[in-house]
Design a protein around this motif. Sequence first.
Motif, PDB file in Angstrom:
ATOM      1  N   VAL A  10       0.846  -1.190   0.000  1.00  5.47           N
ATOM      2  CA  VAL A  10       0.000   0.000   0.000  1.00  5.47           C
ATOM      3  C   VAL A  10       0.879   1.237   0.000  1.00  5.47           C
ATOM      4  CG1 VAL A  10      -1.649   1.354   1.338  1.00  5.47           C
ATOM      5  CG2 VAL A  10      -1.935  -1.119   1.151  1.00  5.47           C
ATOM      6  N   LEU A  14       1.437   4.394  -2.886  1.00  7.13           N
ATOM      7  CA  LEU A  14       1.274   5.806  -2.557  1.00  7.13           C
ATOM      8  C   LEU A  14       2.595   6.563  -2.652  1.00  7.13           C
ATOM      9  CD1 LEU A  14      -1.155   5.302   0.420  1.00  7.13           C
ATOM     10  CD2 LEU A  14      -1.693   6.452  -1.716  1.00  7.13           C
ATOM     11  N   GLN A 131      -5.887   4.093   0.753  1.00 11.65           N
ATOM     12  CA  GLN A 131      -5.598   3.633  -0.612  1.00 11.65           C
ATOM     13  C   GLN A 131      -6.639   4.190  -1.581  1.00 11.65           C
ATOM     14  OE1 GLN A 131      -5.635  -0.625  -1.001  1.00 11.65           O
ATOM     15  NE2 GLN A 131      -4.105  -0.582  -2.634  1.00 11.65           N
ATOM     16  N   GLY A 134      -6.007   7.770  -2.277  1.00 11.06           N
ATOM     17  CA  GLY A 134      -4.924   7.807  -3.246  1.00 11.06           C
ATOM     18  C   GLY A 134      -3.859   8.871  -3.035  1.00 11.06           C
ATOM     19  N   ASN A 199       2.080   7.912   5.824  1.00  9.73           N
ATOM     20  CA  ASN A 199       1.414   8.410   4.612  1.00  9.73           C
ATOM     21  C   ASN A 199       0.593   9.659   4.931  1.00  9.73           C
ATOM     22  OD1 ASN A 199       2.412   6.366   3.011  1.00  9.73           O
ATOM     23  ND2 ASN A 199       0.597   5.067   3.193  1.00  9.73           N
TER      24      ASN A 199
END
Length: 655
Positions: A10, A14, A131, A134, A199
């Motif tokens: 994942v 990204l 995810q 995005g 992230n």
Amino acid sequence: MNILKKSLLVATALGVVAIARSDVKNAAASQAEPFPLSQVRLLDSPFKQAMDLDGKYLLSLDPDRLLSWYRKEAGLEPKAPVYGGWESTGLAGHTLGHYLSACSLMYQSTGDTNYLGRVNYIVGELALCQQANGNGYVAAIPHGKDQVFGPIAQGHTDTAGFGLNGGWSPWYTIHKELAGLIDANQLCGNAQALVVATNLANWVDATTANLTDDQWQKMLVCEYGGMNEALANLYGITGNPRYLQLSEKFYDNRVLGPLSAGEDDLTGKHSNTQIPKIIGLARLYELTGDARYEDTAKFFWTQVALHRSFVIGGNGEREGFFPTNNFAKHLTAYTAESCCTYNMLKLTRHLFEWSPDAQEMDFYERGLYNDILASQDPETGMFVYLMSLKPGHFKTFSTPTNAFWCCVGTGMENHSKYGDTIFFHGDQSLFLNLFIPSELTWPEKNLVVRQETQFPESDHTKLDFQCASPVPLALRIRWPEWTDELTVRVNGKKQKISGTPGSYVTVDRQWQNGDTVDVRFQMKLRTEPLPGDSNIVAVLYGPIVLAGELGTERMPVHFADNQTDQNKTWDPAAPLFVGDAHTLLKHIKPTGDPLTFRTHDLGKPGDVTLIPFYKMNDQRYSVYWSVISPAEWQADSTNAQAQATHQMKIALSRD
Ligand SMILES: [Zn+2]
């Protein structure tokens, strides 16, 4: 595919190649450290009961309802409807972060894998939402081009989310989520949580990348929680300096500038907005060694803990700091937001690590018993938002699924971590900070220490040492400031101790298997004036704040979706103490029930029964009492105040 591999994929999708783990050593020296929660088990006590009740509540909640708007914002079909209260308003999603933290803490505190299951499920769902988005974003706050974060990224920071499509305090909410993910990683070993957190932090970095200093400062007017703390922690875990730089950008000059210059400019400022900023500075000091951060944190703690707090350890009124020369005007139903005490205790633990000081731990004990423990309904496990200190008012607790105030979120955490401060340790020392029944396992020393006590219903505590071979250790016992007399016996033999109230006394020896330590302290009644007003007092027994039972006359139900609706209801005038502030303790006698006292020829229009504030849950009460002379009462008895207080006779019918 195991969780770690999946999460790394994942991350790669990204644009994050790998999550380097490189725990950064603290640059600042510490003299004491807490034990991991997993090494301290609570034994039966009101704290254990509060933890168990909190655990039941956590497991009664549906993670899919907490995740509902996270999925909606990611364009995924929600699996369940969103909860009510603040969850379906501008603070949507804040609870999920607290919930992740609370379940992680509860897993550590109990070892119960039900909490681990909740954590792992939620982290997996958040990864899917991230995810789907995005771009690293994952939250329940709208994030389109024209919504909340969109305008912020374009430099429109002067409103910082206020009124922009319902985002009250966007960074505050992101902070809760980041903190929850970090706890899931650090306390539950969930590797995917660190990927999601980094992230999200990268998205924060990208969203704010083009802001000028001026735009940053305008944005930071809006409550941003502990963004600086969470990002500092991410730096500590990953070693990535990008997060350190980002953490230091969340620095509100308007508030932190004066504080760093030793100026208390807090009056009129929102209290729970400021305290987490200071916790962030405390963490930055530990990681960087920058003494400016240390000085600011210490100065702030001194001002708030010692000069701006009520007797219960809470601070503020209507969520704000008020002038320190006018506490009486602020004894309303809107005092002492629970989140503030949660955060002040958190800050206290940082300071204690740097240089252990009994004054800090006295404050911690005060807040823990008289505010945190007092903030939970022992019947339902629900939480207080604003802890009323208005004489004659009552506590209002949250409802399970339609409140979700900020203090419900911090409340979930409060009762899941009572084991975190009972003991601290140095290389060769063990600090006994709190007298809470518990068992400490210290594998590095091959030592188990069991603390058994009925405190505060008894005046002593006992430690039992279990070790396979002798352990050299300096046992440092807190001598609380509230007692003049402390005796320590090792295996029944009285020890020569040197110390004073408000210090730590040391017993340094080779501990053998079966050794016992008995600590006895004199507990007595005492009063504390409202700061700056010697004619308004609170009554305490040892560290325990006592509250007067005032009955339920015209009291609404003591729970609500919106607490502030309850605060507008009619309250009867509260009784007064008529006598001399210096001698009034002679008029208060024990009833024979634990921690229960009764006034005699003191209360007007009637005498009252006093019980621990932490046990006061379903009736009106007073914590503070106006003390007037008999002559004043005589003169007063004909005026309207006396007429109003006359009504209290109904409530005091037990006379
Ligand atoms: Zn709150």
